[in-house]
Design a protein around this motif. Structure first.
Motif, PDB file in Angstrom:
ATOM      1  N   SER A   1       0.869  -1.170   0.000  1.00 21.37           N
ATOM      2  CA  SER A   1       0.000   0.000   0.000  1.00 21.37           C
ATOM      3  C   SER A   1       0.902   1.216   0.000  1.00 21.37           C
ATOM      4  O   SER A   1       2.120   1.097  -0.063  1.00 21.37           O
ATOM      5  CB  SER A   1      -0.945  -0.021   1.207  1.00 21.37           C
ATOM      6  OG  SER A   1      -0.218  -0.103   2.409  1.00 21.37           O
ATOM      7  N   ASN A   2       0.304   2.378   0.072  1.00 25.78           N
ATOM      8  CA  ASN A   2       1.057   3.609  -0.121  1.00 25.78           C
ATOM      9  C   ASN A   2       0.516   4.649   0.830  1.00 25.78           C
ATOM     10  O   ASN A   2      -0.696   4.842   0.928  1.00 25.78           O
ATOM     11  CB  ASN A   2       0.880   4.022  -1.600  1.00 25.78           C
ATOM     12  CG  ASN A   2       1.526   5.332  -1.927  1.00 25.78           C
ATOM     13  OD1 ASN A   2       1.255   6.355  -1.303  1.00 25.78           O
ATOM     14  ND2 ASN A   2       2.380   5.318  -2.932  1.00 25.78           N
TER      15      ASN A   2
ATOM     16  N   ASN B   1      -1.735   7.164  -0.837  1.00 23.43           N
ATOM     17  CA  ASN B   1      -3.012   6.615  -1.278  1.00 23.43           C
ATOM     18  C   ASN B   1      -3.918   6.318  -0.087  1.00 23.43           C
ATOM     19  O   ASN B   1      -5.139   6.466  -0.154  1.00 23.43           O
ATOM     20  CB  ASN B   1      -2.792   5.329  -2.083  1.00 23.43           C
ATOM     21  CG  ASN B   1      -1.969   5.576  -3.335  1.00 23.43           C
ATOM     22  OD1 ASN B   1      -1.784   6.718  -3.741  1.00 23.43           O
ATOM     23  ND2 ASN B   1      -1.471   4.522  -3.937  1.00 23.43           N
TER      24      ASN B   1
ATOM     25  N   SER C   1      -5.951  -0.092  -2.119  1.00 22.30           N
ATOM     26  CA  SER C   1      -6.101   1.357  -2.084  1.00 22.30           C
ATOM     27  C   SER C   1      -7.566   1.666  -2.377  1.00 22.30           C
ATOM     28  O   SER C   1      -8.311   0.800  -2.849  1.00 22.30           O
ATOM     29  CB  SER C   1      -5.210   2.060  -3.109  1.00 22.30           C
ATOM     30  OG  SER C   1      -5.665   1.800  -4.415  1.00 22.30           O
TER      31      SER C   1
ATOM     32  N   GLY D   1      -9.067   4.383  -4.431  1.00 29.47           N
ATOM     33  CA  GLY D   1      -9.053   5.511  -5.357  1.00 29.47           C
ATOM     34  C   GLY D   1     -10.439   5.859  -5.855  1.00 29.47           C
ATOM     35  O   GLY D   1     -10.640   6.895  -6.494  1.00 29.47           O
TER      36      GLY D   1
ATOM     37  N   PRO E   1      -6.789   9.743  -7.394  1.00 29.57           N
ATOM     38  CA  PRO E   1      -5.623   9.131  -8.048  1.00 29.57           C
ATOM     39  C   PRO E   1      -4.740  10.122  -8.799  1.00 29.57           C
ATOM     40  O   PRO E   1      -3.514  10.040  -8.707  1.00 29.57           O
ATOM     41  CB  PRO E   1      -6.262   8.112  -8.993  1.00 29.57           C
ATOM     42  CG  PRO E   1      -7.524   7.721  -8.303  1.00 29.57           C
ATOM     43  CD  PRO E   1      -8.025   8.999  -7.675  1.00 29.57           C
TER      44      PRO E   1
ATOM     45  N   MET F   1      -2.534  11.959  -6.387  1.00 30.96           N
ATOM     46  CA  MET F   1      -1.452  11.107  -5.880  1.00 30.96           C
ATOM     47  C   MET F   1      -0.326  11.019  -6.902  1.00 30.96           C
ATOM     48  O   MET F   1       0.847  10.969  -6.550  1.00 30.96           O
ATOM     49  CB  MET F   1      -1.983   9.700  -5.556  1.00 30.96           C
ATOM     50  CG  MET F   1      -3.075   9.676  -4.502  1.00 30.96           C
ATOM     51  SD  MET F   1      -2.581  10.493  -2.978  1.00 30.96           S
ATOM     52  CE  MET F   1      -3.848  11.730  -2.836  1.00 30.96           C
TER      53      MET F   1
ATOM     54  N   PHE G   1      -4.809   1.245  -7.255  1.00 30.25           N
ATOM     55  CA  PHE G   1      -3.366   1.397  -7.051  1.00 30.25           C
ATOM     56  C   PHE G   1      -2.902   0.364  -6.019  1.00 30.25           C
ATOM     57  O   PHE G   1      -3.613   0.049  -5.077  1.00 30.25           O
ATOM     58  CB  PHE G   1      -3.034   2.800  -6.522  1.00 30.25           C
ATOM     59  CG  PHE G   1      -3.126   3.891  -7.573  1.00 30.25           C
ATOM     60  CD1 PHE G   1      -3.882   3.733  -8.718  1.00 30.25           C
ATOM     61  CD2 PHE G   1      -2.440   5.078  -7.409  1.00 30.25           C
ATOM     62  CE1 PHE G   1      -3.965   4.740  -9.682  1.00 30.25           C
ATOM     63  CE2 PHE G   1      -2.510   6.104  -8.356  1.00 30.25           C
ATOM     64  CZ  PHE G   1      -3.277   5.927  -9.495  1.00 30.25           C
TER      65      PHE G   1
ATOM     66  N   ASN H   1       5.666  11.417  -3.136  1.00 31.92           N
ATOM     67  CA  ASN H   1       5.134  10.076  -3.354  1.00 31.92           C
ATOM     68  C   ASN H   1       6.129   9.292  -4.198  1.00 31.92           C
ATOM     69  O   ASN H   1       6.505   9.729  -5.283  1.00 31.92           O
ATOM     70  CB  ASN H   1       3.781  10.196  -4.072  1.00 31.92           C
ATOM     71  CG  ASN H   1       3.022   8.893  -4.121  1.00 31.92           C
ATOM     72  OD1 ASN H   1       3.495   7.857  -3.639  1.00 31.92           O
ATOM     73  ND2 ASN H   1       1.844   8.930  -4.723  1.00 31.92           N
TER      74      ASN H   1
END
Lengths: 154, 367, 413
Positions: free
Chosen positions: B51-52, B55, B108, B110, B116, B119, B314, C63
């Motif tokens: 994951s991020n 996000n 994620s 989005g 998105p 990001m 994502f 990011n």
């Protein structure tokens, strides 16, 4: 998987933070060059490529380029690729534009790689690859990236 | 490879708005996988989460994922990239000999939580591109699409046809949410123009989604299932950030494909299908050419699941591509099944104009 | 079963770790540590098979910065993976390099970690761990800064850590003065380390003169925020034989483990004592077993602990089995934790003295590797021969631990 019931409503969190990015010596010299209405690139000592905007490391041969030995490129150049934008993306949301915006990848004279910039003074339908264009600077300049305002046809 | 490793099971959720927090989404997803395979979290040796922080809107996004996926008091790490990298890392962990099973979980939201395109803006050079505001995911895709059509001497009709075919394929895939049965090129051509020649209909759908893959060593895989899909090769490569790279003849796609094929000991022309993360219609032929395949895939079916047009969450997207290959290789792909699929390739990407590409080659036979 | 031996063949730091690197941008700063790592190992960019890369991305608002930095980290045309696990990111990134090599997929992998904390707000970045929850609570009228078990938010990360320090003092029998003493020891160690950030010989009285943030933690008990980067070169045994003089540090054991997020005392109805840190026990037991270490309290020659706060060096020694519970402060009093002691602890000055967060958990094993190789620059070189060392990373929401054991000899296959 079966559909799941909705268990929460959403909670909007509009966070907006400010950051303080150091530009480093390469972009510092580039921006100061723009202030003098000059476009500077860095030249790779190994492969000879000139990249605009200048940076420290050549991605093609991993050589370190010199922040002080920047070379002047342009102000004229050639359109390598372009797109006509009918929208803008503002904070991640699409907004329609009243007047289309032409974005062009311009290879400046003396540079090896293209620079992305706005192209003005030409009908979107008349833009073509290979078109000769020249840089237009803000007047007076303010020692800022935006001093290179846009390009227009020669 | 110094051990044989296989994908044993997959589960995925894809939706425009899944209607629950991601913790619950992950819990439901992983629980369903455990139940299907007949295992518990005690059977997982290592967790590779994907994951991020951007996000998720959480610094250290794995913190609140640990408990829902069952990683409490267990070995866990997090990859912040597309899911193909997470699956590659899980493979490396099992190949090391230290683990027999790995659960890879990407997610994620989005569709309902984050934006998105915003990001993607945060991926830009903060001292240059973000200051100028000219480059964003869509303008970059427009430039790439224009360069592609110009280089190949094609018209935008090509993009409409690619999008329509993917949307129609996605309608046959119950794991995709964005399918449109009978989608036509004319439908796509009627969507809004964004950055010429890119239209809204050429773009991936905003997606809430998650995907879990159970990956295991040979010994363990054979105990867990009669029909594993074997991982035969992986490869990835990153291109330059700056615009000296060719966005039509994409070197990182070529290198990733070559590396994976060399590891698998096959030619890419031996593939029966490819599952591509083409976020935009023009990226499908660019990817195929990079992989050395003809524009129609030749002997290989191209994204029979509908690819990124069916869903593109994502971090989960690359895992979904692997999951779709798994379905094909184990004969469980339903209406999208490619008959006799023996070799499949899954692709994932990161960055603007596919700066970073990764692929995984899988087979139905052990090899 | 371990299938192959893997070593750290070299380390590259940025020339300094300081509050503000105004002279370079982020990518340029990272490139300094990459270039130094190559120089220290005599390798060229072409020798590197793959790159692992990590930092705390919300701290700088970037990011996936490996994309923008691809040229500067010499990653172009190479396999590259981004790892991020919070405070532990540096070690998680190094562990990824370990697994990449141990898997047989790659022979030489470069692990890059960094933070340039001066370009963002670290407390905002850390608050982001619970920002969505916090915002929801605020919108529902809950008070984040007092009462109701939520008071940890008031002092930022130090406020949250104060609960851990209190619990630790209670369970260990250590006095608040032991925290002062550990702080003074580590600051003084850092004064000898040219790559440390806060480099000033410091007395217990100096520490005690600093104000309290949240009892029992004083300003002098907390880490700085730093700009800096660290790169490690990780190699297979075959490449070590072919491409080095054999003076490397072998990674003989590793592990990681998680607990539940309520450990950080943010959520109401706390389940887990923040000083319990069961993940440290789980991860270290696994790493020791892999490394063939039966009694860490006897077999380890040094320890590098992840200590954002001074009480933690003592706490982690106990949690990682370097001594019995409640004994670390006695070892401190006996001088055993000094650079010339039995178990030198944070000879580098620790995270407590240098904290470029993404790199902090890589600096721990990097320092162990340099001590093992005898390549420490500066007066914090441990006088005795180091054969086995334990390094530790801590992060997540107080609930995530990584451990890496290094040795001067590879494991026998």
């Amino acid at each position: 998987m079966t559909a799941l019931e909705r268990i929460v409503t959403t909670s909007v969190v509009p966070l907006d933070f400010t950051y303080n990015y150091r530009v480093g010596p390469y972009l510092e010299n580039y921006i100061q060059g723009l202030g003098r209405k000059k476009i500077l690139g860095s030249k790779c000592p190994d492969c000879g490529k000139v990249v605009v905007p200048p940076r420290k490391v050549c991605g093609l041969c991993n050589a370190i380029m010199d922040a002080e030995g920047l070379v002047e490129c342009g102000p004229e150049g050639t359109v390598d690729n372009f797109t006509v934008g009918h929208v803008a993306v503002v904070k991640g949301l699409i907004e329609k534009l009243d007047v289309p915006q032409v974005l062009a990848m311009v290879v400046l004279d003396g540079a090896s790689v293209p620079l992305l910039a706005e192209l003005k003074g030409v009908e979107p339908s008349a833009v073509a690859r290979g078109m000769k264009v020249k840089a237009v600077f803000r007047d007076p300049t303010e020692n800022d990236l935006s001093d290179l305002s846009h390009f227009e046809p020669v | 490879m110094q051990r044989k490793v296989a994908v044993v099971a997959q589960k995925q959720i894809n939706s425009a708005d899944v209607g629950m927090p991601r913790e619950r989404m992950l819990y439901e997803l992983v629980k369903s996988l455990y139940e299907e395979v007949g295992i518990s979290r005690d059977d997982i040796d290592t967790f590779v989460l994907c994951s991020n922080d951007f996000n998720a809107g959480h610094t250290i996004s794995n913190v609140f994922e640990d408990c829902p996926v069952g990683a409490y008091m267990k070995d866990e790490t997090k990859v912040e990239a597309d899911g193909v990298w997470a699956a590659t890392y899980a493979l490396a962990r099992i190949l090391s000999g230290l683990y027999e099973t790995a659960l890879v979980v990407g997610n994620s939201q989005g569709g309902s939580v984050m934006r998105p395109y915003l990001m993607m803006d945060y991926q830009l050079a903060p001292v240059y591109d973000r200051q100028l505001g000219l480059l964003n995911e869509l303008s970059a895709a427009g430039l790439q699409a224009h360069a592609f059509l110009a280089k190949k001497g094609l018209t935008p009709d090509t993009l409409d046809e690619i999008a329509a075919r993917n949307l129609a394929d996605a309608a046959k895939n119950p794991d995709a949410f964005n399918g449109k049965a009978g989608a036509s090129a004319a439908d796509v051509a009627a969507t809004d123009m964004l950055y010429e020649p890119l239209r809204k209909g050429h773009c991936y759908p905003f997606t809430d989604g998650a995907c879990a893959l159970l990956i295991a060593s040979e010994e363990k895989a054979k105990k867990l299932t009669d029909r594993p899909a074997w991982i035969r090769g992986v490869g990835d490569s990153i291109d330059t950030y700056y615009p000296e790279r060719d966005v039509v003849d994409v070197k990182s796609v070529k290198l990733a494909g070559e590396r994976a094929a060399a590891m698998a000991g096959i030619g890419l022309k031996d593939l029966d299908l490819v599952e591509l993360s083409a976020k935009f219609a023009h990226q499908e032929p660019i990817l195929l050419e990079g992989l050395g395949l003809p524009a129609d895939g030749g002997a290989a079916s191209v994204s029979p699941s509908g690819g990124a047009f069916g869903a593109y969450a994502f971090n989960a997207a690359g895992l979904v591509r692997i999951a779709e290959c798994f379905k094909q290789l184990t004969g469980s792909a339903g209406d999208t099944q490619v008959e006799g699929a023996g070799y499949a390739l899954a692709h994932g990407q990161d960055g603007l104009c596919m700066q970073h590409n990764a692929v995984m080659i899988m087979s139905s036979e052990e090899g | 079963m371990i299938m192959s031996n893997v070593a750290i063949a070299g380390v590259g730091y940025t020339p300094v770790f300081v509050s503000k690197r105004k002279d370079v941008n982020i990518a340029e700063m990272i490139s300094e540590s990459v270039a130094t790592a190559l120089e220290n190992t005599g390798l060229t960019p072409d020798d590197i098979d793959a790159v692992t890369f990590g930092n705390m991305q919300t701290f700088e608002g970037l990011n996936m910065p490996h994309l923008w930095s691809a040229e500067h980290i010499l990653a172009v045309d190479k396999p590259t993976i981004r790892i991020s696990t919070g405070g532990t990111t540096g070690m998680s990134t190094l562990q990824a390099a370990y697994y990449y090599v141990a898997s047989g997929l790659y022979d030489i992998v470069m692990a890059v970690s960094w933070e340039k904390q001066s370009e963002g707000d670290s407390q905002v970045g850390l608050a982001g761990i619970v920002m969505p929850e916090a915002m929801v609570m605020v919108q529902h009228g809950l008070d984040l800064f007092g009462g109701g078990g939520l008071s940890a938010m008031g002092g930022g990360s130090t406020g949250a850590a104060s609960f851990q320090a209190m619990s630790y003092l209670h369970h260990s029998g250590a006095d608040p003065e032991h925290i002062d003493k550990m702080a003074a020891l580590e600051r003084s160690n850092a004064a000898l380390n040219p790559y440390a950030h806060l480099r000033k010989k410091t007395s217990v009285e100096d520490i005690q003169a600093t104000p309290f943030i949240a009892w029992p933690l004083r300003f002098g008990h907390t880490c700085p925020t730093s700009d800096g980067a660290t790169t490690c070169i990780v190699m297979s045994e075959e490449k070590v034989r072919k491409m080095t003089d054999g003076n490397v540090a072998w990674i003989t054991g590793l592990g990681s483990a998680t607990s539940d997020p309520s450990t950080a005392n943010f959520l109401e109805g706390q389940l887990t004592d923040p000083a319990e840190q069961e993940p440290a026990r789980i991860a270290s037991a696994k790493a020791y077993k892999m490394a063939g270490i039966k009694d860490p309290s006897r077999e380890l020659d040094m320890a590098e602990m992840y200590n954002g706060f001074a009480h933690q060096s003592l706490m982690w020694l106990e949690k990682l089995g370097c001594c019995k519970e409640g004994e670390a402060h006695k070892l401190l009093d006996a001088g055993a934790l000094n650079i010339d002691g039995e178990i030198p602890t944070n000879a580098s000055g620790g995270v407590f003295s240098t904290n470029a967060i993404g790199a902090s958990a890589m600096n721990r094993p990097a320092e162990c590797a340099l001590q093992i190789m005898g390549k420490i620059e500066g007066g914090h070189k441990i006088p005795k021969k180091i054969r086995k060392a334990v390094s530790h990373g801590w992060g997540g929401m107080f609930q995530y631990v990584t451990v890496m054991v290094l040795a001067d000899e590879p494991m026998k296959s």
